[in-house]
Design a protein around this motif. Structure first.
Motif, PDB file in Angstrom:
ATOM      1  N   UNK A  42       0.834  -1.199   0.000  1.00  0.00           N
ATOM      2  CA  UNK A  42       0.000   0.000   0.000  1.00  0.00           C
ATOM      3  C   UNK A  42       0.870   1.251   0.000  1.00  0.00           C
ATOM      4  N   UNK A  43       0.392   2.294  -0.656  1.00  0.00           N
ATOM      5  CA  UNK A  43       1.092   3.577  -0.622  1.00  0.00           C
ATOM      6  C   UNK A  43       1.179   4.076   0.816  1.00  0.00           C
ATOM      7  N   UNK A  44       2.371   4.494   1.211  1.00  0.00           N
ATOM      8  CA  UNK A  44       2.661   5.081   2.526  1.00  0.00           C
ATOM      9  C   UNK A  44       2.760   4.070   3.660  1.00  0.00           C
ATOM     10  N   UNK A  61       0.733   2.738  -8.586  1.00  0.00           N
ATOM     11  CA  UNK A  61      -0.193   3.863  -8.675  1.00  0.00           C
ATOM     12  C   UNK A  61      -0.071   4.740  -7.438  1.00  0.00           C
ATOM     13  N   UNK A  62      -0.194   6.046  -7.653  1.00  0.00           N
ATOM     14  CA  UNK A  62      -0.088   7.009  -6.558  1.00  0.00           C
ATOM     15  C   UNK A  62      -1.376   7.818  -6.470  1.00  0.00           C
ATOM     16  N   UNK A  63      -1.873   8.004  -5.261  1.00  0.00           N
ATOM     17  CA  UNK A  63      -3.065   8.815  -5.042  1.00  0.00           C
ATOM     18  C   UNK A  63      -2.644  10.170  -4.499  1.00  0.00           C
ATOM     19  N   UNK A  64      -3.032  11.253  -5.200  1.00  0.00           N
ATOM     20  CA  UNK A  64      -2.648  12.591  -4.748  1.00  0.00           C
ATOM     21  C   UNK A  64      -3.627  13.087  -3.682  1.00  0.00           C
ATOM     22  N   UNK A  84      14.752   1.572  -3.417  1.00  0.00           N
ATOM     23  CA  UNK A  84      15.370   2.802  -2.917  1.00  0.00           C
ATOM     24  C   UNK A  84      14.784   3.245  -1.580  1.00  0.00           C
ATOM     25  N   UNK A  85      13.626   2.689  -1.218  1.00  0.00           N
ATOM     26  CA  UNK A  85      12.898   3.175  -0.037  1.00  0.00           C
ATOM     27  C   UNK A  85      12.967   2.216   1.139  1.00  0.00           C
ATOM     28  N   UNK A  86      13.835   1.227   1.067  1.00  0.00           N
ATOM     29  CA  UNK A  86      13.912   0.234   2.132  1.00  0.00           C
ATOM     30  C   UNK A  86      14.582   0.791   3.390  1.00  0.00           C
ATOM     31  N   UNK A  92       8.929   4.468   3.477  1.00  0.00           N
ATOM     32  CA  UNK A  92       7.567   4.042   3.169  1.00  0.00           C
ATOM     33  C   UNK A  92       7.429   3.780   1.676  1.00  0.00           C
ATOM     34  N   UNK A  93       6.504   2.878   1.332  1.00  0.00           N
ATOM     35  CA  UNK A  93       6.267   2.613  -0.081  1.00  0.00           C
ATOM     36  C   UNK A  93       5.681   3.871  -0.727  1.00  0.00           C
ATOM     37  N   UNK A  94       6.295   4.381  -1.800  1.00  0.00           N
ATOM     38  CA  UNK A  94       5.833   5.621  -2.424  1.00  0.00           C
ATOM     39  C   UNK A  94       4.555   5.456  -3.239  1.00  0.00           C
ATOM     40  N   UNK A  95       4.261   4.221  -3.657  1.00  0.00           N
ATOM     41  CA  UNK A  95       3.076   3.965  -4.478  1.00  0.00           C
ATOM     42  C   UNK A  95       2.398   2.690  -3.994  1.00  0.00           C
ATOM     43  N   UNK A  96       1.179   2.488  -4.470  1.00  0.00           N
ATOM     44  CA  UNK A  96       0.516   1.209  -4.242  1.00  0.00           C
ATOM     45  C   UNK A  96       0.895   0.267  -5.368  1.00  0.00           C
ATOM     46  N   UNK A  97       1.342  -0.930  -5.019  1.00  0.00           N
ATOM     47  CA  UNK A  97       1.722  -1.932  -6.014  1.00  0.00           C
ATOM     48  C   UNK A  97       0.629  -2.991  -6.087  1.00  0.00           C
TER      49      UNK A  97
END
Length: 224
Positions: A42-44, A61-64, A84-86, A92-97
Motif C-alpha cells: 500500500x502507498x505510505x 499507482x499514486x493517489x494525490x 530505494x525506499x527500504x 515508506x512505499x511511495x506507491x501502491x503496487x
C-alpha cells in the motif's frame, strides 16, 4: 524456489548458484503468490521488506491529496520493488503496487537484507547499482511530471524516444491508452493533442509511429 529465476534478477546477477543457495538458507525469506488485482504493498505503508517480483507484473499507482489516482509505472519480473525506499528515516512505499496478472514474489525482511548485503560483496554492489539507477529514473520522472500541459509531456516523451533511437521518426513504446494513463489524462485528450500538434506542423502522427517535423519547437516547449 527456482534458483535459475533468482539468478536472472538484477540483485543476484553474477552470483554463483551454490553461493546464493547458501546465503538464502541463512535468511528469513518467503515466497508469496498474488492473484491479479491483489495488492502487494500500500502507498505510505512502512517499507520494511524487499519484494522481488519473480513472475508476472505489477502496476504502481499514486493517489494525490485530491484523491486522483495516477499510474506511475508498470514493473515486470524479474525486478525488485521500491528498492530505494527500504532504508532511511521515512522508509515508506511511495506507491501502491497491485498485481496486473497472477504473480509470484520473494519477500525478504529488511533485517535479512542487511545481513545478506554484509555476506556478499557482489550482491552489495548490485544493490547499490540498482538503487542508483532507480534514483536516476525517479529524477527523470519528476522532471517529466513537472510539465503542466499534455503538449509539454508529449514533446518530452517524443524527444526522449528520438534521443534513444537516434531518429526523428519514432515508434511509441506503449499503446496510446497506456500512454494516456501514464500522463494521467484521458485517451481522448491525448489523441486531441496529437492532432493539434500535427495541425501546428510539429509532428506527423501515424498510429504508433510519429515523425518529428519541427524539433526546435518541441525542444522549446520543454525548456523553462
Amino acid at each position: 524456489m527456482e534458483l535459475s529465476v533468482l539468478n536472472q534478477t538484477p540483485l543476484f546477477r553474477s552470483v554463483q548458484s551454490n553461493e546464493l543457495e547458501k546465503i538464502l538458507s541463512e535468511l528469513k525469506i518467503s515466497e508469496s503468490f498474488f492473484k491479479k488485482g491483489e495488492i502487494l504493498a500500500l502507498q505510505d505503508e512502512p517499507c520494511n521488506r524487499l519484494i522481488i517480483l519473480l513472475s508476472g507484473s505489477v502496476k504502481g499507482e499514486m493517489t494525490d491529496p485530491s484523491g486522483k489516482v495516477v499510474k506511475v509505472e508498470d514493473i515486470y519480473a524479474p525486478s525488485p520493488l521500491a528498492i530505494l525506499f527500504l532504508f532511511g528515516q521515512n522508509n515508506r512505499f511511495p506507491v501502491q503496487a497491485t498485481a496486473r496478472e497472477d504473480s509470484t514474489a520473494l519477500v525478504i525482511p529488511r533485517q535479512s537484507i542487511l545481513r545478506m548485503l554484509s555476506m556478499n560483496e557482489t550482491i552489495l554492489n548490485n544493490y547499490l547499482d540498482i538503487s542508483a539507477d532507480f534514483a536516476w529514473r525517479l529524477s527523470q520522472k519528476l522532471h517529466f511530471m513537472s510539465f503542466r500541459t499534455i503538449r509539454q509531456k508529449l514533446a518530452m516523451y517524443i524527444l526522449n524516444l528520438s534521443k534513444i533511437s537516434g531518429s526523428n521518426t519514432v515508434t511509441l513504446d506503449r499503446s496510446k491508452s497506456a500512454l494516456a494513463e501514464y500522463f494521467g489524462v484521458s485517451r481522448q485528450s491525448l489523441e486531441r493533442e496529437l492532432t493539434n500538434m500535427q495541425a501546428d506542423e510539429l509532428i506527423i502522427n501515424n498510429k504508433k509511429e510519429i515523425q518529428i517535423t519541427d524539433k526546435n519547437k518541441l525542444v522549446h516547449l520543454v525548456r523553462f
